[in-house]
Design a protein around this motif. Structure first.
Motif, short mmCIF file in Angstrom:
data_model
loop_
_atom_site.label_atom_id
_atom_site.label_comp_id
_atom_site.label_asym_id
_atom_site.label_seq_id
_atom_site.Cartn_x
_atom_site.Cartn_y
_atom_site.Cartn_z
N UNK A 48 34.67 29.58 45.13
CA UNK A 48 36.59 29.57 44.99
C UNK A 48 36.54 30.66 44.38
N UNK A 49 37.52 31.57 46.16
CA UNK A 49 38.33 33.27 45.37
C UNK A 49 39.33 32.69 45.12
N UNK A 50 39.62 33.63 44.37
CA UNK A 50 40.87 34.21 43.42
C UNK A 50 40.93 35.15 44.03
N UNK A 51 42.46 35.51 44.86
CA UNK A 51 43.09 36.99 44.79
C UNK A 51 43.73 38.19 43.29
N UNK A 52 44.34 38.77 42.74
CA UNK A 52 45.21 38.87 41.90
C UNK A 52 44.35 38.77 40.28
N UNK A 53 42.97 38.48 40.38
CA UNK A 53 42.67 37.64 39.36
C UNK A 53 42.02 38.05 38.08
N UNK A 54 42.83 38.74 38.02
CA UNK A 54 41.95 40.08 37.10
C UNK A 54 43.42 39.86 35.52
N UNK A 75 33.60 25.56 38.40
CA UNK A 75 33.04 25.87 39.82
C UNK A 75 32.81 27.69 39.59
N UNK A 76 32.22 28.16 40.90
CA UNK A 76 31.64 29.86 40.56
C UNK A 76 33.05 30.17 41.33
N UNK A 77 33.75 31.47 41.09
CA UNK A 77 34.85 32.44 40.74
C UNK A 77 34.01 33.49 41.80
N UNK A 78 34.46 34.03 43.18
CA UNK A 78 34.26 35.29 43.04
C UNK A 78 36.11 35.64 42.87
N UNK A 79 36.66 36.44 42.37
CA UNK A 79 38.18 37.00 42.22
C UNK A 79 38.37 38.68 42.58
N UNK A 80 38.78 39.24 42.67
CA UNK A 80 39.55 40.92 43.17
C UNK A 80 40.61 40.84 42.22
N UNK A 137 39.92 40.25 33.20
CA UNK A 137 38.26 40.03 33.82
C UNK A 137 37.37 40.26 32.76
N UNK A 138 37.18 41.73 32.32
CA UNK A 138 35.62 41.71 31.40
C UNK A 138 35.75 40.21 30.91
N UNK A 139 36.22 39.97 29.80
CA UNK A 139 36.13 38.92 29.18
C UNK A 139 35.67 37.17 29.83
#
Length: 258
Positions: A10-16, A32-37, A48-50
């Protein structure tokens, strides 16, 4: 209980922070696996560090300026290279550009690069992978797409345009890719709390805002995440080309209570 398959990419933008962070967390908790940005570097994104500490094998974070198409292209290439596929894209990144209809051209252009063009370009970059996976695009817009207030342009204009983007993606890329939109209303985020705090009496401002919602409260970011989880599932397979408003009944009111 709704059965939704796990292990998706899963891609999620604005994930911070805010809604994007809640969406990423929902998918991670589901397995699921998330690639955030987001725009912020990871050093400046403590939440996001957490997530990185909590889900070291299933969460990846990149600093991406979504107003730059080359940044989006590079981000998607990295995601697909690392995981081999993309199943779901939650196009969430954006911010309030409340400058009024008399805004200058720089504000107008920045708003449309961030709140419209970025969603379009992200979808285009992800199309080949999503076609292979028979994937889903979820576009996060706003209830400002349907009705707005003085001073909220040009933000509301771009959010309205996203309704048409959802429709066009659906009718031109379906049935391989299913696209749906979500239009959140007043969600109780840190950003909105800062808006309350800008008033002389923050508690009174919050109470007045809550009173305008028939459900008697503000929305929670986690509720947006839960809706994304459902809309990405096969159970929502007949929902496409539309944008779902989740605003606690706010848009049902013709005139605000005194």
């Amino acid at each position: 209980m709704l059965n939704i398959k796990t292990g998706r990419i899963v891609i999620v933008t604005g994930a911070s922070q805010g809604i994007g962070l809640a969406i990423a967390t929902t998918f991670l908790n589901h397995g699921d696996t998330v690639i955030g940005c987001a725009y912020s570097d990871i050093q400046k994104a403590p939440q996001a560090q957490q997530l990185l500490q909590q889900f070291p094998d299933r969460f990846v974070y990149h600093s991406v300026d979504v107003t730059k198409t080359e940044d989006i292209s590079r981000f998607v290439e990295l995601a697909e290279h690392q995981f081999g596929r993309i199943d779901i894209v939650v196009s969430n990144a954006g911010k309030n550009v409340f400058k009024g209809i008399d805004c200058d051209e720089e504000d107008w252009q920045h708003n449309f690069n961030l709140n419209l063009r970025s969603h379009w370009h992200l979808a285009k970059c992800c199309r080949p992978a999503l076609t292979k996976s028979q994937g889903v695009i979820i576009v996060i817009t706003s209830n400002h797409a349907f009705s707005t207030m003085p001073g909220c342009a040009p933000y509301n204009i771009s959010k309205r345009a996203l309704l048409s983007l959802v429709q066009s993606l659906t009718i031109e890329w379906g049935p391989e890719i299913r696209t749906v939109g979500i239009a959140p209303g007043f969600i109780d985020t840190a950003g909105n709390q800062a808006w309350f705090d800008s008033h002389p009496d923050a508690a009174l401002s919050r109470a007045k805002t809550i009173a305008k919602h028939p459900v008697g409260r503000l929305g929670r970011s986690e509720e947006v995440g839960d809706l994304c989880l459902f809309l990405s599932s096969d159970a929502a397979g007949f929902i496409a080309g539309t944008t779902i408003v989740m605003d606690g009944g706010r848009s049902a009111i013709m005139q605000d209570p005194d």
